[in-house]
Design a protein around this motif. Structure first.
Motif, PDB file in Angstrom:
ATOM      1  N   LEU A 294       0.737  -1.184   0.120  1.00  0.00           N
ATOM      2  CA  LEU A 294       0.045   0.033  -0.187  1.00  0.00           C
ATOM      3  C   LEU A 294       1.103   1.405  -0.009  1.00  0.00           C
ATOM      4  O   LEU A 294       1.732   1.421   1.078  1.00  0.00           O
ATOM      5  N   GLN A 295       0.729   2.088  -0.973  1.00  0.00           N
ATOM      6  CA  GLN A 295       1.681   3.277  -1.106  1.00  0.00           C
ATOM      7  C   GLN A 295       1.580   4.250   0.063  1.00  0.00           C
ATOM      8  O   GLN A 295       2.260   4.981   0.635  1.00  0.00           O
ATOM      9  N   ILE A 296       0.131   4.617   0.472  1.00  0.00           N
ATOM     10  CA  ILE A 296      -0.107   5.830   1.426  1.00  0.00           C
ATOM     11  C   ILE A 296      -1.192   5.114   2.379  1.00  0.00           C
ATOM     12  O   ILE A 296      -2.481   4.616   2.072  1.00  0.00           O
TER      13      ILE A 296
ATOM     14  N   PRO B 280      11.411   7.177   9.220  1.00  0.00           N
ATOM     15  CA  PRO B 280      12.105   6.677   8.118  1.00  0.00           C
ATOM     16  C   PRO B 280      12.590   5.131   8.532  1.00  0.00           C
ATOM     17  O   PRO B 280      12.531   4.330   7.902  1.00  0.00           O
ATOM     18  N   LYS B 281      13.233   5.210   9.659  1.00  0.00           N
ATOM     19  CA  LYS B 281      13.908   3.960  10.179  1.00  0.00           C
ATOM     20  C   LYS B 281      12.887   2.903  10.420  1.00  0.00           C
ATOM     21  O   LYS B 281      13.435   1.428  10.589  1.00  0.00           O
ATOM     22  N   LYS B 282      11.715   3.353  10.541  1.00  0.00           N
ATOM     23  CA  LYS B 282      10.532   2.068  10.699  1.00  0.00           C
ATOM     24  C   LYS B 282       9.774   1.702   9.298  1.00  0.00           C
ATOM     25  O   LYS B 282       8.888   1.074   9.156  1.00  0.00           O
ATOM     26  N   GLY B 283      10.076   2.346   8.117  1.00  0.00           N
ATOM     27  CA  GLY B 283       9.675   2.337   6.876  1.00  0.00           C
ATOM     28  C   GLY B 283       8.845   3.032   6.358  1.00  0.00           C
ATOM     29  O   GLY B 283       7.970   2.516   5.431  1.00  0.00           O
TER      30      GLY B 283
ATOM     31  N   ILE C 149       0.017  11.165   7.778  1.00  0.00           N
ATOM     32  CA  ILE C 149       0.070  10.704   6.517  1.00  0.00           C
ATOM     33  C   ILE C 149       1.385   9.841   6.334  1.00  0.00           C
ATOM     34  O   ILE C 149       2.412  10.622   6.345  1.00  0.00           O
ATOM     35  N   VAL C 150       1.238   8.643   6.057  1.00  0.00           N
ATOM     36  CA  VAL C 150       2.622   7.977   6.030  1.00  0.00           C
ATOM     37  C   VAL C 150       2.496   7.344   4.619  1.00  0.00           C
ATOM     38  O   VAL C 150       1.678   6.653   3.915  1.00  0.00           O
ATOM     39  N   VAL C 151       3.918   7.408   3.752  1.00  0.00           N
ATOM     40  CA  VAL C 151       4.049   6.827   2.450  1.00  0.00           C
ATOM     41  C   VAL C 151       5.032   5.661   2.695  1.00  0.00           C
ATOM     42  O   VAL C 151       6.153   5.994   3.607  1.00  0.00           O
ATOM     43  N   GLY C 152       5.066   4.627   1.880  1.00  0.00           N
ATOM     44  CA  GLY C 152       6.030   3.859   2.097  1.00  0.00           C
ATOM     45  C   GLY C 152       7.369   4.278   1.464  1.00  0.00           C
ATOM     46  O   GLY C 152       7.416   5.023   0.645  1.00  0.00           O
ATOM     47  N   THR C 153       8.314   4.018   2.108  1.00  0.00           N
ATOM     48  CA  THR C 153       9.563   4.695   1.605  1.00  0.00           C
ATOM     49  C   THR C 153      10.167   4.076   0.475  1.00  0.00           C
ATOM     50  O   THR C 153      10.669   5.188  -0.135  1.00  0.00           O
ATOM     51  N   ASP C 154      10.039   3.136   0.142  1.00  0.00           N
ATOM     52  CA  ASP C 154      10.291   2.681  -1.309  1.00  0.00           C
ATOM     53  C   ASP C 154       9.539   3.451  -2.351  1.00  0.00           C
ATOM     54  O   ASP C 154      10.260   4.036  -3.387  1.00  0.00           O
ATOM     55  N   TYR C 155       8.345   3.587  -2.149  1.00  0.00           N
ATOM     56  CA  TYR C 155       7.513   4.585  -3.033  1.00  0.00           C
ATOM     57  C   TYR C 155       7.877   5.794  -3.167  1.00  0.00           C
ATOM     58  O   TYR C 155       8.103   6.396  -4.145  1.00  0.00           O
TER      59      TYR C 155
END
Length: 344
Positions: A88-90, A138-141, A243-249
């Protein structure tokens, strides 16, 4: 023979064109998902929809965000895990849930930490506050880019008007199944119960519980005020979401698009807050404010005085001390300093 050769050439050109188009189209239409648990009429849902519309407009349709309200993609913990894993991206998730991944964000759930809505908003909008809190993610993805909110939480019960911490003592209270919320009401001498949200009405009606705590809009819409006639505007916790976004995305986006996402996040919380306006909020599909609805239905609303709110804050000292040890003096003292600076 020449005619046949011409036809073959035309066919090959057509196939090449279609083949190229097949690999070109996705670059112009990247559809991603944005999940949350608010119902479609809620301010949070309106904010998320505004986010999606802004991103689509500013990227000229290259990024099309499909929004999924009301937990369609799962509960908040599940969606947080989906964002971590990249499926899931966001998503926008309450800090009460996110603290299981990023303990430091529990600071926002401290009971009575914000003296009022205006101070809370000014503090959360402070760039230094966002930078500090978001730095743990960020350390948690996760990449944290902004806020949405459920609302400020209030207290309703069917036993008596609540003006002081002592008035809550002995009540059986349904609370959100979060350590901070459970600890808060234990400290007030209540018996907190973490029953599922859909069971609240029946539990109040049958006497399994005496009270519940939810934003007043939620309380009215879920008809809890049919079985609890005393509403106290404790505003004990702001149910803030990040609002959290996946780090890779996030890292796949060019800087210009990352900036668009950040701008969209600012629009989301602005839209969200404009809908969440306390007692003056109009109930969905009506022009009736919550205040008028309460008056028409014999619901007593108690607005705490400054002195009464201070008594509740003092009563929370042991809870604050417990979480200070868990999340650290650094973030705790930083936030208290910032709240004081923005209080008027």
């Amino acid at each position: 023979m020449k005619t046949c050769g011409f036809k073959k050439s035309s066919l090959m050109i057509g196939m090449v064109t279609l083949f190229a188009a097949a690999f070109t189209l996705p670059a112009f239409a990247d559809t991603i998902k944005f999940g949350h648990v608010a119902p479609p009429f809620h301010g949070q849902a309106k904010g998320v929809d505004a986010f999606a519309a802004y991103v689509k407009e500013k990227t000229n349709g290259k990024i099309d965000i499909a929004t999924f309200p009301a937990g369609q993609l799962g509960g908040e913990r599940s969606m947080a895990e989906q964002v971590q894993s990249g499926t899931l991206q966001i998503a926008t998730i309450t800090t009460a849930v996110l603290q299981n991944f990023v303990p430091q964000c529990a600071i926002l759930d401290m009971p009575f930490i914000f003296p009022d809505r205006k101070t809370a908003y000014a503090t959360l909008d402070d760039p230094d506050v966002q930078k500090k809190i978001f730095s743990y993610f960020p350390k948690k993805g996760f990449t944290a880019i902004g806020w949405t909110e459920n609302e400020i939480r209030d207290f309703t019960n069917n036993k008596r008007p609540v003006h002081t911490p002592e008035d809550i003592r002995g009540l059986k209270v349904r609370v959100m199944n979060s350590p901070v919320y459970l600890d808060t009401f234990k400290q007030l001498g209540a018996s907190p119960v973490g029953i599922p949200f859909p069971e609240i009405y029946n539990a109040l009606q049958t006497g399994v519980i005496d009270a519940q705590e939810n934003p007043i809009m939620t309380t009215v819409l879920m008809k809890f005020t049919e079985v609890t006639k005393y509403v106290t505007l404790t505003q004990h916790c702001l149910t803030e979401c990040i609002i959290v976004v996946g780090t890779d995305y996030w890292e796949s986006l060019p800087p210009a698009q990352q900036q668009i996402f950040r701008e969209a996040a600012k629009l989301a919380i602005k839209t969200n807050r404009s809908v969440n306006a306390g007692l003056h909020m109009a109930l969905p599909k009506t022009n009736i404010s919550i205040a008028q609805y309460a008056k028409d239905n014999g619901i007593e609303i108690i607005d705490l005085t400054v002195q009464e709110r201070e008594a509740f804050k003092v009563a929370m000292t042991p809870v604050w001390d417990k979480y200070r040890k868990k999340i650290g003096d650094d973030i705790f003292d930083f936030m208290l300093k910032k709240i004081k600076a923005h209080q008027q």
